[in-house]
Motif scaffolding. Structure first.
Motif, PDB file in Angstrom:
ATOM      1  N   LEU A  46     -10.048  52.942 102.474  1.00 32.24           N
ATOM      2  CA  LEU A  46      -9.416  53.138 103.771  1.00 32.24           C
ATOM      3  C   LEU A  46      -8.591  54.408 103.700  1.00 32.24           C
ATOM      4  CD1 LEU A  46      -7.928  49.684 104.866  1.00 32.24           C
ATOM      5  CD2 LEU A  46      -9.813  50.916 105.949  1.00 32.24           C
ATOM      6  N   VAL A  47      -8.518  55.125 104.817  1.00 28.46           N
ATOM      7  CA  VAL A  47      -7.656  56.310 104.906  1.00 28.46           C
ATOM      8  C   VAL A  47      -6.758  56.140 106.116  1.00 28.46           C
ATOM      9  CG1 VAL A  47      -7.559  58.807 105.153  1.00 28.46           C
ATOM     10  CG2 VAL A  47      -9.450  57.758 103.883  1.00 28.46           C
ATOM     11  N   ASP A  48      -5.428  56.252 105.912  1.00 24.92           N
ATOM     12  CA  ASP A  48      -4.506  56.064 107.033  1.00 24.92           C
ATOM     13  C   ASP A  48      -4.247  57.388 107.755  1.00 24.92           C
ATOM     14  OD1 ASP A  48      -2.529  57.507 105.627  1.00 24.92           O
ATOM     15  OD2 ASP A  48      -1.508  55.708 104.921  1.00 24.92           O
ATOM     16  N   VAL A  49      -3.473  57.306 108.834  1.00 24.06           N
ATOM     17  CA  VAL A  49      -3.266  58.492 109.671  1.00 24.06           C
ATOM     18  C   VAL A  49      -2.459  59.577 108.967  1.00 24.06           C
ATOM     19  CG1 VAL A  49      -3.520  57.295 111.873  1.00 24.06           C
ATOM     20  CG2 VAL A  49      -1.265  57.378 110.780  1.00 24.06           C
ATOM     21  N   ASP A  50      -1.792  59.215 107.857  1.00 20.72           N
ATOM     22  CA  ASP A  50      -1.067  60.207 107.067  1.00 20.72           C
ATOM     23  C   ASP A  50      -1.956  60.860 106.019  1.00 20.72           C
ATOM     24  OD1 ASP A  50       2.018  60.139 107.697  1.00 20.72           O
ATOM     25  OD2 ASP A  50       1.346  58.061 107.790  1.00 20.72           O
ATOM     26  N   GLY A  51      -3.210  60.380 105.930  1.00 18.15           N
ATOM     27  CA  GLY A  51      -4.136  60.951 104.960  1.00 18.15           C
ATOM     28  C   GLY A  51      -4.142  60.256 103.616  1.00 18.15           C
ATOM     29  N   ASN A  52      -3.378  59.162 103.469  1.00 21.35           N
ATOM     30  CA  ASN A  52      -3.375  58.407 102.224  1.00 21.35           C
ATOM     31  C   ASN A  52      -4.649  57.567 102.109  1.00 21.35           C
ATOM     32  OD1 ASN A  52      -0.617  59.196 101.672  1.00 21.35           O
ATOM     33  ND2 ASN A  52       0.015  57.688 103.207  1.00 21.35           N
ATOM     34  N   ALA A  53      -5.248  57.555 100.926  1.00 21.45           N
ATOM     35  CA  ALA A  53      -6.467  56.784 100.689  1.00 21.45           C
ATOM     36  C   ALA A  53      -6.160  55.579  99.804  1.00 21.45           C
ATOM     37  CB  ALA A  53      -7.535  57.652 100.045  1.00 21.45           C
ATOM     38  N   TYR A  54      -6.811  54.456 100.098  1.00 18.80           N
ATOM     39  CA  TYR A  54      -6.580  53.215  99.361  1.00 18.80           C
ATOM     40  C   TYR A  54      -7.908  52.523  99.056  1.00 18.80           C
ATOM     41  CZ  TYR A  54      -2.237  53.893 102.025  1.00 18.80           C
ATOM     42  OH  TYR A  54      -1.124  54.429 102.627  1.00 18.80           O
ATOM     43  N   VAL A  55      -8.038  51.975  97.868  1.00 16.59           N
ATOM     44  CA  VAL A  55      -9.128  51.044  97.605  1.00 16.59           C
ATOM     45  C   VAL A  55      -8.801  49.773  98.381  1.00 16.59           C
ATOM     46  CG1 VAL A  55     -10.322  49.668  95.870  1.00 16.59           C
ATOM     47  CG2 VAL A  55      -9.614  52.006  95.339  1.00 16.59           C
ATOM     48  N   ASP A  56      -9.738  49.338  99.207  1.00 11.41           N
ATOM     49  CA  ASP A  56      -9.470  48.303 100.210  1.00 11.41           C
ATOM     50  C   ASP A  56      -9.985  46.934  99.756  1.00 11.41           C
ATOM     51  OD1 ASP A  56      -9.057  46.833 102.512  1.00 11.41           O
ATOM     52  OD2 ASP A  56     -10.753  47.719 103.593  1.00 11.41           O
ATOM     53  N   PHE A  57      -9.056  46.045  99.407  1.00 10.79           N
ATOM     54  CA  PHE A  57      -9.413  44.680  99.015  1.00 10.79           C
ATOM     55  C   PHE A  57      -9.294  43.698 100.182  1.00 10.79           C
ATOM     56  CE2 PHE A  57      -8.272  46.495  94.829  1.00 10.79           C
ATOM     57  CZ  PHE A  57      -9.431  46.185  94.140  1.00 10.79           C
ATOM     58  N   VAL A  58      -9.201  44.232 101.408  1.00 10.54           N
ATOM     59  CA  VAL A  58      -9.161  43.399 102.608  1.00 10.54           C
ATOM     60  C   VAL A  58     -10.523  43.412 103.305  1.00 10.54           C
ATOM     61  CG1 VAL A  58      -8.028  42.995 104.831  1.00 10.54           C
ATOM     62  CG2 VAL A  58      -6.681  43.779 102.874  1.00 10.54           C
ATOM     63  N   GLN A  59     -11.109  44.590 103.403  1.00 13.67           N
ATOM     64  CA  GLN A  59     -12.439  44.746 103.994  1.00 13.67           C
ATOM     65  C   GLN A  59     -12.539  44.060 105.362  1.00 13.67           C
ATOM     66  OE1 GLN A  59     -14.988  46.733 102.858  1.00 13.67           O
ATOM     67  NE2 GLN A  59     -13.518  47.455 101.332  1.00 13.67           N
ATOM     68  N   SER A  60     -11.569  44.407 106.227  1.00 11.12           N
ATOM     69  CA  SER A  60     -11.488  43.859 107.583  1.00 11.12           C
ATOM     70  C   SER A  60     -11.404  42.338 107.563  1.00 11.12           C
ATOM     71  CB  SER A  60     -12.676  44.327 108.439  1.00 11.12           C
ATOM     72  OG  SER A  60     -12.472  43.995 109.790  1.00 11.12           O
ATOM     73  N   TRP A  61     -10.756  41.789 106.525  1.00  8.30           N
ATOM     74  CA  TRP A  61     -10.585  40.348 106.340  1.00  8.30           C
ATOM     75  C   TRP A  61     -11.915  39.636 106.118  1.00  8.30           C
ATOM     76  CZ3 TRP A  61      -5.548  39.414 105.576  1.00  8.30           C
ATOM     77  CH2 TRP A  61      -4.637  40.326 106.119  1.00  8.30           C
TER      78      TRP A  61
END
Length: 428
Positions: A46-61
């Motif tokens: 996931l990439v947020d509006v500030d440009g931070n990237a995260y490995v996403d363990f939610v995957q849209s729930w």
């Protein structure tokens, strides 16, 4: 990491959206800080509006078993969109997707599509009541089945737990027909049946995902099946979350227990809004227009959602090793989290099934909602905040489930465990 743009976006959203979010858990109330406003997703990230990237363990729930912007699903959606967004009429894609589900689940002869998990559960319960000609239902503390009135209940004060409304706006005249039992406790179920001869169905998440990740005991589910049979009540498995997540056949690929009705969502829509419920032909044929139990929906079987769902399930069926890979990654993650927490002297309970996983900051194993509530939510909040700073996005509540997607690799898992070791050490 800086969150300036997310903070501004949240302030603006609060002016026009209640709480600034369209689903309460997204507000980060239980973990602190400002909810991240997402710009885009790609694969495992996931990439947020500030440009931070995260490995996403939610995957849209849960829905995104192949990760964000999967090319096959994306192509199918674009193709469908070009033909029209909605018709309010039948399409062949509905029949095709229903056929896949019926072919995989032995207890399902027919399927009705809806637009959300909440709608699927609400409709399945209405059908169960219409089929049995009974009014009461049994649900379990900690299991979430959507926000329809009869399911928003909390424990009452009597020896037998009749439900009381857990939200303003829910009439007690509705929830008086909902009895509450304790998860993984068959005696509490028997007490419900002793108190009422008017029980139409028992609904359960066979793998609970909304009190945190808590699988049912196999023996408990078998006993639950027997109690329902003894009293002429239908057994409903809510597999909105576990369907095509726990295994190819959801919880029914893990346990031997066979329900009467099953509800679905998430994965069968590939990321688009969708829900479904299905069961044996004699039950499903009570549904309008064949039978007297009414259910309808303007966007049910939406062609774009059906296209996304078909692309998702067809990829799953083509990949015999998919669930083997997902399960290995989930086990690798929770085993590593447990080991790193132990090194830091932090009590952590972990578990996983298929591509679903969870962990509790708790001294003892969690078997029900009462156990889950003993978890250290302050520690979870500290862990969540710490992991965000390290670039890992976990569910923003102790009482939610995590998900692995196929776009994740062992290197991402290892990097997550390195970050967790650092965060655990800081917490200790």
């Amino acid at each position: 990491m800086q969150y300036d743009k997310s903070i501004k976006a949240y302030e603006k959203a609060r002016n026009v959206i209640p709480g600034g979010v369209d689903s309460p858990v997204r507000a980060f109330k239980s973990v602190g800080g400002t909810p991240l406003f997402i710009k885009k997703g790609k694969g495992a990230y996931l990439v947020d509006v500030d440009g931070n990237a995260y490995v996403d363990f939610v995957q849209s729930w849960g829905p995104l078993i192949f990760g964000h912007t999967n090319k096959v699903i994306e192509k199918a959606v674009i193709k469908a969109v070009k033909k029209g967004l909605s018709f309010g009429a039948p399409t062949k894609s509905e029949t095709k997707l229903a056929g896949i589900i019926c072919g995989l689940y032995a207890c399902i002869d027919k399927v009705r599509f809806v637009s959300s998990g909440t709608e699927a559960v609400m409709s399945a319960i209405r059908l169960a009541r219409g089929f049995t000609c009974k009014d009461d239902i049994v649900k379990f503390e900690g299991c979430y089945h959507g926000h329809s009135d009869s399911l928003l209940v909390q424990a009452g004060s009597g020896a037998v737990t009749f439900g009381n409304p857990s939200s303003p706006g829910v009439p007690s005249d509705v929830t008086k027909h909902t009895l509450l039992a304790k998860y993984n406790d068959i005696e509490s179920v028997k007490k419900c049946f002793e108190s009422s001869s008017n029980i139409a169905c028992v609904i359960i998440e066979p793998i609970a995902g909304n009190m945190g990740f808590v699988p049912a005991d196999a023996a408990f589910l078998e006993e639950l099946r027997s109690v329902c049979d003894e009293h002429g009540a239908l057994l409903i498995f809510d597999e909105v979350m576990s369907g095509f997540r726990a295994s190819l056949k959801g919880a029914q690929g893990v346990y031997k227990t066979v329900p009467d009705l099953v509800t679905f969502g998430k994965v069968i829509g590939g990321g688009m809004p969708v829900g479904a419920f299905g069961g044996r032909v004699e039950i499903m044929d009570k549904l309008s227009p064949d039978g007297p139990v009414y259910q309808a929906g303007t966007l049910s079987g939406n062609p774009v959602a059906m296209a996304a769902g078909l692309a998702s399930l067809e990829q799953i069926l083509e990949d015999e090793e998919l669930y083997v890979r997902l399960e290995k990654k989930a086990k690798r993650l929770v085993k590593g989290l447990s080991e790193e927490a132990q090194k830091a002297g932090i009590a952590l309970q972990v578990d996983s099934i298929g591509s679903m996983f969870g962990f509790f900051f708790n001294d003892a194993p969690v078997k029900n909602f009462e156990d889950a509530l003993r978890s250290d939510t302050k520690r979870f909040a500290a862990f969540h905040q710490g992991m965000l700073q390290e670039g890992f996005y976990f569910a923003c509540s102790q009482f939610e489930t995590g998900f692995i997607c196929d776009a994740m690799d062992d290197e991402m898992i290892d990097e997550c465990l390195e970050a967790a070791a650092k965060v655990f050490k800081e917490m200790a």
